[in-house]
Design a protein around this motif. Structure first.
Motif, PDB file in Angstrom:
ATOM      1  N   LYS A  99       0.834  -1.194   0.000  1.00 53.97           N
ATOM      2  CA  LYS A  99       0.000   0.000   0.000  1.00 53.97           C
ATOM      3  C   LYS A  99       0.878   1.257   0.000  1.00 53.97           C
ATOM      4  CE  LYS A  99      -3.822   0.069   2.344  1.00 53.97           C
ATOM      5  NZ  LYS A  99      -4.807  -0.004   1.236  1.00 53.97           N
ATOM      6  N   ASN A 101       0.516   3.863  -1.533  1.00 55.40           N
ATOM      7  CA  ASN A 101      -0.298   5.083  -1.594  1.00 55.40           C
ATOM      8  C   ASN A 101      -0.484   5.720  -0.227  1.00 55.40           C
ATOM      9  OD1 ASN A 101      -1.891   2.598  -1.258  1.00 55.40           O
ATOM     10  ND2 ASN A 101      -3.628   3.969  -1.037  1.00 55.40           N
ATOM     11  N   ALA A 146      -7.095   8.019 -11.672  1.00 54.08           N
ATOM     12  CA  ALA A 146      -6.692   6.880 -10.841  1.00 54.08           C
ATOM     13  C   ALA A 146      -7.190   7.021  -9.405  1.00 54.08           C
ATOM     14  CB  ALA A 146      -5.179   6.713 -10.868  1.00 54.08           C
ATOM     15  N   HIS A 150      -9.249   4.145  -7.759  1.00 56.01           N
ATOM     16  CA  HIS A 150      -8.830   3.512  -6.509  1.00 56.01           C
ATOM     17  C   HIS A 150      -9.982   3.462  -5.515  1.00 56.01           C
ATOM     18  CE1 HIS A 150      -6.072   2.229  -3.350  1.00 56.01           C
ATOM     19  NE2 HIS A 150      -6.602   3.155  -2.562  1.00 56.01           N
ATOM     20  N   ARG A 153     -12.302   0.758  -6.505  1.00 57.52           N
ATOM     21  CA  ARG A 153     -11.728  -0.565  -6.193  1.00 57.52           C
ATOM     22  C   ARG A 153     -11.813  -0.863  -4.698  1.00 57.52           C
ATOM     23  NH1 ARG A 153      -6.285  -2.755  -5.665  1.00 57.52           N
ATOM     24  NH2 ARG A 153      -5.364  -0.681  -5.994  1.00 57.52           N
ATOM     25  N   ARG A 154     -11.588   0.158  -3.872  1.00 60.72           N
ATOM     26  CA  ARG A 154     -11.724  -0.021  -2.422  1.00 60.72           C
ATOM     27  C   ARG A 154     -13.132  -0.482  -2.061  1.00 60.72           C
ATOM     28  NH1 ARG A 154      -9.024  -0.300   1.842  1.00 60.72           N
ATOM     29  NH2 ARG A 154      -9.627   1.571   2.992  1.00 60.72           N
ATOM     30  N   SER A 281     -10.019   6.437   1.334  1.00 58.79           N
ATOM     31  CA  SER A 281      -9.387   6.173   0.044  1.00 58.79           C
ATOM     32  C   SER A 281      -8.357   7.254  -0.196  1.00 58.79           C
ATOM     33  CB  SER A 281     -10.426   6.171  -1.078  1.00 58.79           C
ATOM     34  OG  SER A 281      -9.827   5.846  -2.317  1.00 58.79           O
ATOM     35  N   ALA A 284      -3.597   6.598  -5.042  1.00 57.21           N
ATOM     36  CA  ALA A 284      -3.844   5.463  -5.925  1.00 57.21           C
ATOM     37  C   ALA A 284      -2.579   4.627  -5.994  1.00 57.21           C
ATOM     38  CB  ALA A 284      -4.239   5.947  -7.328  1.00 57.21           C
ATOM     39  N   THR A 285      -2.703   3.418  -6.515  1.00 59.00           N
ATOM     40  CA  THR A 285      -1.556   2.528  -6.681  1.00 59.00           C
ATOM     41  C   THR A 285      -1.331   2.268  -8.168  1.00 59.00           C
ATOM     42  OG1 THR A 285      -2.841   0.483  -6.634  1.00 59.00           O
ATOM     43  CG2 THR A 285      -2.162   1.401  -4.498  1.00 59.00           C
ATOM     44  N   ASP A 288      -4.191   0.878 -10.097  1.00 57.85           N
ATOM     45  CA  ASP A 288      -5.213   1.838 -10.515  1.00 57.85           C
ATOM     46  C   ASP A 288      -4.767   2.616 -11.748  1.00 57.85           C
ATOM     47  OD1 ASP A 288      -6.854   1.257  -8.158  1.00 57.85           O
ATOM     48  OD2 ASP A 288      -5.248   2.279  -7.062  1.00 57.85           O
TER      49      ASP A 288
END
Length: 337
Positions: A99, A101, A146, A150, A153-154, A281, A284-285, A288
């Protein structure tokens, strides 16, 4: 030598001549070509960004061209690239968990350290990614998109779920876009009619609601009092973030994309009654960024509509105050360096 746009103090942007950077070991030297302007930059200009010291070179939504790169890293002179602006340490517990981010030692370009509103920039090679098949304007939009990707996606959105996005600025718009791509039915709340119209016309929002004192009642009526499986807040308002708890369905999730320098409170009985999942959130990674890039290449992101305003680096100090006015209708402004 190169031109650099410096925010010397709130409201004070000026072009300076500085020596171009000399890349250190493991760094890529970039000719910056495009910089997206976002809410963070506007907060810096206003003096309302709490995690920053002046003077600062703004700009973290970057695309450019490689001037030089370390051997064996897959990059070479002339490559078009984007930059991941969250310079993570790679060794802290968050980085070890995959993680980066939310790295404990994160340095964000344009916030904690000088960013990309300049002609040349040296960046660690691990944060520079080659792009093929998209233009420099599009590459400069990957970062803000992104952040929305992200957040979606979370939330682990499933097709057919009901989603509410509160706040239709660029980050909220990104959340709308990727929630729709995930198959959700999306409702958007904002106080600006132009942004609501954009969400409907260009992003496929299913329902739009103009923010007013009647918003809680309107959302209740349209969902028969059930409210929403997933709620995203992208307002930057502590009051709005607190109100959003009431819009989450039983068993639902609340995702806070916004960051405010305030305490957020909520009713514990209501929180437990719903067995609500509360998620932060942040940034982003690379997953993403890759997802966004693939979506742009597939033609699923209306990049031409998103890029509403353009300017040259030398002109930004003149146009930025106007861009910050709601009447300007800015979604995403791109600066050419």
């Amino acid at each position: 030598m190169m031109d650099v746009l410096v925010c010397a103090a709130p409201g004070d942007l000026r072009i300076e001549r500085r020596s171009a950077p000399t890349p250190g070991p493991g760094e890529v030297l970039l000719r910056v070509r495009r910089v997206g302007i976002c809410g963070t930059d506007m907060h810096i200009y206003r003096g309302t960004q709490p995690y920053l010291s002046y003077p600062r070179v703004m700009g973290h939504e970057l695309s450019g061209e490689v001037v030089s790169a370390p051997d064996g890293g897959g990059l070479q002179a002339g490559d078009h690239v984007y930059v991941m602006p969250y310079l993570s340490c790679g060794t802290c517990p968050a980085c070890a968990k995959g993680k980066p981010n939310c790295c404990m030692n994160i340095r964000v370009l344009g916030v904690h350290i000088d960013g990309g509103l300049c002609e040349y920039l040296a960046v660690p090679a691990g944060f520079v990614r080659k792009v093929e098949g998209v233009g420099l304007d599009e590459a400069a939009m990957i970062e803000f998109l992104a952040i929305g990707a992200h957040a979606v996606r979370r939330a682990r959105i499933q097709p057919g779920q009901s989603v509410l996005v509160v706040g239709a600025g660029p980050i909220g718009i990104a959340a709308v876009l990727f929630a729709k791509l995930a198959g959700a039915e999306v409702t958007v709340v904002d106080g600006r009619a132009d942004r609501l119209a954009f969400a409907r016309e260009h992003l496929g929002a299913d329902r739009i609601v103009t923010l007013s004192d009647e918003t809680p009642r309107a959302l209740s009526e349209m969902t028969d009092g059930v409210f929403f499986d997933v709620v995203f807040d992208a307002t930057g308002s502590a009051a709005a973030m607190q109100q959003g708890f009431a819009y989450v369905a039983h068993g639902g999730s609340y995702v806070l994309i916004s960051v405010v320098s305030a305490d957020i409170t909520f009713s514990d009985p209501e929180f437990h009654k719903r067995e609500m999942s509360l998620l932060a959130s942040r940034n982003a990674t690379i997953e993403d960024f890759d997802h966004v890039l693939a979506a742009i290449k597939a033609g699923r992101v209306p990049t031409a509509a998103l890029n509403t305003h353009k300017a040259a680096l030398k002109d930004l100090s003149e146009v930025l105050p106007g861009w910050m006015e709601p009447s300007a209708g800015v979604i995403k402004a791109i600066v050419s360096c």
